[in-house]
Design a protein around this motif. Structure first.
Motif, PDB file in Angstrom:
ATOM      1  N   MET A   9       1.061  -1.225   0.116  1.00  0.00           N
ATOM      2  CA  MET A   9      -0.029   0.080   0.220  1.00  0.00           C
ATOM      3  C   MET A   9       0.921   1.262   0.004  1.00  0.00           C
ATOM      4  N   ARG A  10       1.920   1.232   0.801  1.00  0.00           N
ATOM      5  CA  ARG A  10       2.874   2.562   1.020  1.00  0.00           C
ATOM      6  C   ARG A  10       3.378   2.680  -0.435  1.00  0.00           C
ATOM      7  N   ARG A  11       3.984   1.469  -0.807  1.00  0.00           N
ATOM      8  CA  ARG A  11       4.973   1.549  -2.220  1.00  0.00           C
ATOM      9  C   ARG A  11       3.991   2.163  -3.285  1.00  0.00           C
ATOM     10  N   LEU A  12       2.846   1.673  -3.408  1.00  0.00           N
ATOM     11  CA  LEU A  12       1.897   1.934  -4.452  1.00  0.00           C
ATOM     12  C   LEU A  12       1.238   3.074  -4.335  1.00  0.00           C
ATOM     13  N   GLY A  13       1.239   3.741  -3.246  1.00  0.00           N
ATOM     14  CA  GLY A  13       0.279   4.950  -2.791  1.00  0.00           C
ATOM     15  C   GLY A  13      -1.071   4.840  -2.894  1.00  0.00           C
ATOM     16  N   CYS A  14      -1.605   3.776  -2.510  1.00  0.00           N
ATOM     17  CA  CYS A  14      -3.084   3.228  -2.728  1.00  0.00           C
ATOM     18  C   CYS A  14      -3.827   4.117  -1.472  1.00  0.00           C
ATOM     19  N   TRP A  15      -5.016   4.285  -1.976  1.00  0.00           N
ATOM     20  CA  TRP A  15      -6.215   4.808  -1.181  1.00  0.00           C
ATOM     21  C   TRP A  15      -6.416   3.684   0.100  1.00  0.00           C
ATOM     22  N   HIS A  16      -6.541   4.365   1.107  1.00  0.00           N
ATOM     23  CA  HIS A  16      -6.792   3.464   2.318  1.00  0.00           C
ATOM     24  C   HIS A  16      -7.628   4.219   3.488  1.00  0.00           C
ATOM     25  N   ARG A  17      -7.821   3.646   4.425  1.00  0.00           N
ATOM     26  CA  ARG A  17      -8.501   4.066   5.759  1.00  0.00           C
ATOM     27  C   ARG A  17      -7.570   3.901   6.526  1.00  0.00           C
ATOM     28  N   ALA A  18      -7.876   5.315   7.654  1.00  0.00           N
ATOM     29  CA  ALA A  18      -7.076   5.336   8.876  1.00  0.00           C
ATOM     30  C   ALA A  18      -7.980   5.987   9.937  1.00  0.00           C
ATOM     31  N   THR A  19      -7.793   5.623  11.364  1.00  0.00           N
ATOM     32  CA  THR A  19      -8.558   6.304  12.246  1.00  0.00           C
ATOM     33  C   THR A  19      -7.510   7.375  13.042  1.00  0.00           C
ATOM     34  N   TYR A  20      -8.022   8.238  13.541  1.00  0.00           N
ATOM     35  CA  TYR A  20      -7.396   9.271  14.421  1.00  0.00           C
ATOM     36  C   TYR A  20      -8.089   9.625  15.808  1.00  0.00           C
ATOM     37  N   ILE A  21      -7.627   9.325  16.761  1.00  0.00           N
ATOM     38  CA  ILE A  21      -8.201   9.705  18.161  1.00  0.00           C
ATOM     39  C   ILE A  21      -7.630  10.734  18.887  1.00  0.00           C
ATOM     40  N   VAL A  22      -8.397  11.792  19.040  1.00  0.00           N
ATOM     41  CA  VAL A  22      -7.750  12.905  19.983  1.00  0.00           C
ATOM     42  C   VAL A  22      -8.182  12.517  21.391  1.00  0.00           C
ATOM     43  N   VAL A  23      -7.029  12.531  22.096  1.00  0.00           N
ATOM     44  CA  VAL A  23      -7.178  12.113  23.745  1.00  0.00           C
ATOM     45  C   VAL A  23      -6.862  13.523  24.310  1.00  0.00           C
ATOM     46  N   ARG A  24      -8.022  13.740  25.056  1.00  0.00           N
ATOM     47  CA  ARG A  24      -8.049  14.865  25.661  1.00  0.00           C
ATOM     48  C   ARG A  24      -8.258  14.856  27.190  1.00  0.00           C
ATOM     49  N   ASN A  25      -7.579  15.465  28.061  1.00  0.00           N
ATOM     50  CA  ASN A  25      -7.497  15.263  29.502  1.00  0.00           C
ATOM     51  C   ASN A  25      -8.490  16.200  30.133  1.00  0.00           C
ATOM     52  N   ALA A  26      -8.992  16.389  31.468  1.00  0.00           N
ATOM     53  CA  ALA A  26      -9.673  17.256  32.176  1.00  0.00           C
ATOM     54  C   ALA A  26      -9.184  18.826  32.163  1.00  0.00           C
ATOM     55  N   ARG A  27      -7.888  18.919  31.933  1.00  0.00           N
ATOM     56  CA  ARG A  27      -7.449  20.348  31.584  1.00  0.00           C
ATOM     57  C   ARG A  27      -7.556  20.822  30.072  1.00  0.00           C
TER      58      ARG A  27
END
Length: 168
Positions: free
Chosen positions: A29-47
């Motif tokens: 996937m990296r070598r060919l530059g293929c479209w793919h899916r990814a996740t992003y989780i922003v972790v926030r604390n009480a401050r």
């Protein structure tokens, strides 16, 4: 996870409209530059600080840079929410928390082309870092995080999207 196992991991490929169209190894996937899916989780604390991860020097893209969100590629046949839960646990040791969905976005830079699924979580507990991927973490304000010179561009976009959704 060793480099060999990571390179062989089967990734969900999608077409330019985010429709599943097969799978390939992460390396292919990296070598060919293929479209793919990814996740992003922003972790926030009480401050209202976010957990910023320093990437290890062996990462395949942007080694030693900073991730403004946890996450990673979606495995073949995997849905984004379970992938986000898996990545959050693998990278930071966090589980059993409510992930709040923030929608999807498109990221394209050179040969990196993906559909990102955004989540965030409020968390103040202990972290267990994945040594292959996370060298260290620090809790920063949003402005401090966005001012980092070497913040990965895809996680910078994910954080900007979370801010635009006014969840801060």
């Amino acid at each position: 996870m060793s480099d060999i196992v990571i390179a062989d991991e089967q990734v969900q490929l999608v077409d330019p409209r985010n429709r599943p169209c097969g799978s390939a190894s992460r390396a292919m996937m990296r070598r060919l530059g293929c479209w793919h899916r990814a996740t992003y989780i922003v972790v926030r604390n009480a401050r209202s600080e976010i957990c910023v991860q320093e990437r290890t020097p062996i990462k395949e893209t942007h080694p030693g840079w900073f991730d403004l969100a946890a996450g990673g590629v979606v495995s073949a046949g995997e849905a984004p929410m379970p992938a986000a839960r898996r990545e959050l646990f693998e990278e930071l040791g966090v589980r059993g928390v409510e992930l709040i969905a923030g929608g999807e976005f498109v990221f394209q830079e050179a040969s990196l082309k993906l559909y990102g699924s955004l989540y965030w979580v409020d968390y103040d507990g202990p972290l267990r870092l994945q040594p292959e991927e996370v060298a260290a973490v620090r809790w920063l304000s949003i402005s401090e995080a966005l001012s980092l010179d070497k913040a990965t561009p895809d996680t910078r976009l994910a954080l900007a999207r979370a801010i635009a959704l006014d969840h801060w």
